[in-house]
Write a protein that holds these residues in place. Structure first.
Motif, PDB file in Angstrom:
ATOM      1  N   LEU A  21       0.829  -1.202   0.000  1.00  0.00           N
ATOM      2  CA  LEU A  21       0.000   0.000   0.000  1.00  0.00           C
ATOM      3  C   LEU A  21       0.864   1.253   0.000  1.00  0.00           C
ATOM      4  O   LEU A  21       0.636   2.181  -0.777  1.00  0.00           O
ATOM      5  CB  LEU A  21      -0.925   0.019   1.219  1.00  0.00           C
ATOM      6  CG  LEU A  21      -2.196  -0.812   1.141  1.00  0.00           C
ATOM      7  CD1 LEU A  21      -2.841  -0.923   2.521  1.00  0.00           C
ATOM      8  CD2 LEU A  21      -3.181  -0.188   0.150  1.00  0.00           C
ATOM      9  N   VAL A  22       1.869   1.284   0.877  1.00  0.00           N
ATOM     10  CA  VAL A  22       2.741   2.452   0.954  1.00  0.00           C
ATOM     11  C   VAL A  22       3.487   2.633  -0.368  1.00  0.00           C
ATOM     12  O   VAL A  22       3.606   3.756  -0.874  1.00  0.00           O
ATOM     13  CB  VAL A  22       3.725   2.317   2.129  1.00  0.00           C
ATOM     14  CG1 VAL A  22       4.793   3.408   2.069  1.00  0.00           C
ATOM     15  CG2 VAL A  22       2.974   2.391   3.455  1.00  0.00           C
ATOM     16  N   ALA A  23       3.971   1.526  -0.956  1.00  0.00           N
ATOM     17  CA  ALA A  23       4.672   1.627  -2.239  1.00  0.00           C
ATOM     18  C   ALA A  23       3.752   2.186  -3.318  1.00  0.00           C
ATOM     19  O   ALA A  23       4.148   3.061  -4.103  1.00  0.00           O
ATOM     20  CB  ALA A  23       5.214   0.262  -2.651  1.00  0.00           C
ATOM     21  N   GLY A  24       2.507   1.688  -3.377  1.00  0.00           N
ATOM     22  CA  GLY A  24       1.572   2.147  -4.398  1.00  0.00           C
ATOM     23  C   GLY A  24       1.159   3.592  -4.205  1.00  0.00           C
ATOM     24  O   GLY A  24       1.091   4.377  -5.162  1.00  0.00           O
ATOM     25  N   ILE A  25       0.855   3.971  -2.960  1.00  0.00           N
ATOM     26  CA  ILE A  25       0.474   5.355  -2.678  1.00  0.00           C
ATOM     27  C   ILE A  25       1.642   6.286  -2.979  1.00  0.00           C
ATOM     28  O   ILE A  25       1.471   7.365  -3.559  1.00  0.00           O
ATOM     29  CB  ILE A  25       0.013   5.490  -1.213  1.00  0.00           C
ATOM     30  CG1 ILE A  25      -1.294   4.721  -1.001  1.00  0.00           C
ATOM     31  CG2 ILE A  25      -0.161   6.948  -0.834  1.00  0.00           C
ATOM     32  CD1 ILE A  25      -1.678   4.546   0.461  1.00  0.00           C
ATOM     33  N   ALA A  26       2.855   5.848  -2.594  1.00  0.00           N
ATOM     34  CA  ALA A  26       4.038   6.680  -2.841  1.00  0.00           C
ATOM     35  C   ALA A  26       4.259   6.902  -4.331  1.00  0.00           C
ATOM     36  O   ALA A  26       4.494   8.033  -4.773  1.00  0.00           O
ATOM     37  CB  ALA A  26       5.265   6.025  -2.207  1.00  0.00           C
TER      38      ALA A  26
ATOM     39  N   ALA B  33      11.328   2.975  -1.364  1.00  0.00           N
ATOM     40  CA  ALA B  33      12.221   4.044  -1.824  1.00  0.00           C
ATOM     41  C   ALA B  33      12.251   4.076  -3.349  1.00  0.00           C
ATOM     42  O   ALA B  33      12.201   5.148  -3.971  1.00  0.00           O
ATOM     43  CB  ALA B  33      13.626   3.828  -1.266  1.00  0.00           C
ATOM     44  N   ARG B  34      12.319   2.899  -3.943  1.00  0.00           N
ATOM     45  CA  ARG B  34      12.308   2.821  -5.408  1.00  0.00           C
ATOM     46  C   ARG B  34      11.013   3.403  -5.972  1.00  0.00           C
ATOM     47  O   ARG B  34      11.020   4.089  -6.993  1.00  0.00           O
ATOM     48  CB  ARG B  34      12.475   1.371  -5.833  1.00  0.00           C
ATOM     49  CG  ARG B  34      12.505   1.175  -7.330  1.00  0.00           C
ATOM     50  CD  ARG B  34      12.906  -0.231  -7.677  1.00  0.00           C
ATOM     51  NE  ARG B  34      13.044  -0.414  -9.110  1.00  0.00           N
ATOM     52  CZ  ARG B  34      13.746  -1.375  -9.683  1.00  0.00           C
ATOM     53  NH1 ARG B  34      14.390  -2.247  -8.930  1.00  0.00           N
ATOM     54  NH2 ARG B  34      13.818  -1.478 -10.991  1.00  0.00           N
ATOM     55  N   ALA B  35       9.905   3.118  -5.302  1.00  0.00           N
ATOM     56  CA  ALA B  35       8.624   3.681  -5.739  1.00  0.00           C
ATOM     57  C   ALA B  35       8.649   5.201  -5.708  1.00  0.00           C
ATOM     58  O   ALA B  35       7.970   5.859  -6.500  1.00  0.00           O
ATOM     59  CB  ALA B  35       7.498   3.147  -4.860  1.00  0.00           C
ATOM     60  N   CYS B  36       9.445   5.761  -4.794  1.00  0.00           N
ATOM     61  CA  CYS B  36       9.563   7.211  -4.674  1.00  0.00           C
ATOM     62  C   CYS B  36      10.640   7.794  -5.584  1.00  0.00           C
ATOM     63  O   CYS B  36      10.842   9.019  -5.596  1.00  0.00           O
ATOM     64  CB  CYS B  36       9.885   7.589  -3.225  1.00  0.00           C
ATOM     65  SG  CYS B  36       8.593   7.210  -2.034  1.00  0.00           S
ATOM     66  N   GLY B  37      11.355   6.920  -6.305  1.00  0.00           N
ATOM     67  CA  GLY B  37      12.446   7.393  -7.137  1.00  0.00           C
ATOM     68  C   GLY B  37      13.683   7.762  -6.341  1.00  0.00           C
ATOM     69  O   GLY B  37      14.491   8.582  -6.783  1.00  0.00           O
ATOM     70  N   LEU B  38      13.856   7.144  -5.160  1.00  0.00           N
ATOM     71  CA  LEU B  38      14.964   7.449  -4.265  1.00  0.00           C
ATOM     72  C   LEU B  38      15.853   6.229  -4.058  1.00  0.00           C
ATOM     73  O   LEU B  38      15.406   5.094  -4.208  1.00  0.00           O
ATOM     74  CB  LEU B  38      14.438   7.910  -2.894  1.00  0.00           C
ATOM     75  CG  LEU B  38      13.506   9.109  -2.869  1.00  0.00           C
ATOM     76  CD1 LEU B  38      12.961   9.319  -1.459  1.00  0.00           C
ATOM     77  CD2 LEU B  38      14.232  10.363  -3.363  1.00  0.00           C
TER      78      LEU B  38
END
Length: 481
Positions: free
Chosen positions: A19-24, A63-68
């Motif tokens: 969920l956090v990965a998808g929302i991020a 982090a990857r989902a956020c581009g970090l």
């Protein structure tokens, strides 16, 4: 000022990490500067960070989902279980101590300042921090000194969204029951709820969602259908791998009691011609396996003893006699050698134990942990690989003269005289498409597919669209403070 919101679960494994990965990722697509944060995680599946520490593998995916790039501040406390009652405690990326569960319960409050320090440092210059809880706030017996759920939410003054898992059944009881048992100060922090993992038409749960909202007073953010492509993302739990589709080439992976850093398996399960068969305790290593892959372990000596207790040592020897291949990574590499020497008593009483004897190497366990991001080359094919080392100890012996990897000109790994048994310390090497193709084809698998890393990002984009379609993301973001 940086805003933040916390996603907690009405139970363990409700899907918070995904969920956090998808929302991020959805927020990044909207143009926001987002970072993930988990105050406390418990996992032996760790990632090495760019700043030289380690965090939970799930936070690395977020982090990857956020581009970090993964950073230690994203997961300031990581518990790595070593026994049923004790764990290694990693604080801000580095080994802090080893504690029994009872002692850790008393020490949590002392860790809160460092958790908050990481949280505030991570938030500098960002639009949003999405915080993931651990387990469930309904475990009110753990509330005193809590740093993982409501204790952290209170310390950081965060609003909370509570997620329930309908796939398990009883989701109304999960959510309404959590409302019932929480003290008022914690209950009032929860501003909304969502229902995760619905199979079928989510509109069929409209009356159920209304019942939850009526009994709790929380906003309904929506019912999220089952995300069928979740298996394409790196797994947080090794048993998530067991249900993934596969092909004719079988890789048998004994599920060690303290299995660690099994992200080596993720690129393999994405191969259409490969089946990764997780072998549960009590089950023999299958005779039709083409490759036996012994993964990493948090407690190598204890897992080696358990390996023998399962009879897997006999199965492995038979597999090799039949002409089968073996690959040991990190702890699995150490097990394949002639002996493991632990003079410092790192994993128990000082002494040494006999290894499985399939590689002519000796491993000396040492207190200093190796944590490093690595770029290497597969010597046979010339293909580049990259990954990470995260281990205690060093291995030497005659078979290291037949190293099959090169790291900045330094030989890495070992190969048996007949070439059927390989080992190394490098995790993550199968993410490299060229190497994975060369390795599998040498063992007789059909031509390996390409683009593993690209598929991970494509799947994260699809997950973000899934979240945008089925959740009220505008309301969720409006709740962030």
């Amino acid at each position: 000022m940086t805003k933040a919101i916390m996603i907690q679960g009405a139970g363990s494994n409700v899907g918070k990490s995904l969920l956090v990965a998808g929302i991020a990722r959805a927020c990044v697509i909207r143009g926001l500067n987002v970072a993930p944060f988990k105050p406390q995680n418990m996992s032996n599946n760790a990632a090495v960070t760019v700043d030289g520490g380690e965090i939970g593998r799930a936070q690395a995916l977020q982090a990857r989902a956020c581009g970090l790039k993964p950073m230690v501040d994203m997961n300031p406390v990581l518990l790595k279980p070593e026994t049923d009652t004790g764990a290694q405690v990693i604080v801000q990326g580095q080994r802090f101590t080893t504690m029994k569960a009872r002692d850790y319960g008393k020490a949590k409050a002392d860790l809160m300042p460092r958790v908050l320090d990481s949280f505030h440092r991570l938030g500098t210059g960002r639009d949003l921090i999405i915080v993931e809880g651990a387990g469930s706030p309904a475990e009110i017996n753990l509330r005193a000194g809590d740093i993982a759920n409501m204790g952290f939410a209170e310390a950081a003054n965060l609003p909370v969204v509570l997620a329930g898992d309908i796939d398990r059944g009883g989701v109304i009881a999960q959510l309404v029951g959590t409302h019932a048992v929480l003290p008022a100060r914690d209950r009032n922090r929860i501003k909304a709820f969502l229902v995760n993992k619905f199979r079928g038409d989510p509109t069929l749960f409209a009356d159920g969602a209304a019942a939850i909202a009526d009994r709790t007073g929380w906003h309904d953010l929506g019912t999220l259908p089952w995300f069928a492509d979740a298996w394409r993302l790196p797994a947080e739990d090794v048993m998530d791998i067991a249900t993934r589709p596969g092909g004719a080439f079988k890789i048998a992976v004994p599920r060690l009691n303290r299995i660690a850093n099994f992200d080596d398996l993720d690129p393999l399960v994405n191969e259409p011609d490969v089946t990764v068969d997780i072998i549960e305790p009590g089950r023999a290593l299958p005779g039709d396996a083409h490759l036996v892959l012994i993964p990493g372990s948090k407690s190598t000596i204890a897992d080696l003893a358990d390996f023998r207790a399962q009879g897997w040592d006999v199965d492995l020897a038979a597999h090799i006699r039949r002409g089968g291949h073996v690959l040991g990574i990190c702890g699995g590499y150490q097990m394949l050698g002639q002996k493991i020497i632990d003079q410092s008593g790192i994993e128990g009483p000082p002494g040494q134990v006999a290894g499985l004897g399939h590689l002519l190497i000796t491993t000396h366990l040492e207190p200093k942990k190796t944590l490093a991001l690595i770029k290497a080359r597969h010597i046979a094919s010339g293909e580049p690989v990259k990954g990470y080392e995260i281990h205690l100890g060093r291995s030497t012996g005659p078979d290291t003269a037949r190293a099959w990897l090169s790291v900045d000109g330094r030989p890495e790994g070992a190969v048996s005289a007949d070439g059927r048994v390989l080992g190394c310390y490098l995790h993550g090497l199968f993410s490299a498409d060229g190497f994975r193709k060369a390795y599998l084809e040498e063992l007789g698998a059909r031509a390996a597919s390409s683009g593993f890393e690209t598929r991970v990002d494509t799947t994260l984009d699809a997950l973000a669209q899934h979240v945008e379609t089925h959740l009220d993301l505008d309301r969720l973001l409006s709740l962030a403070e």
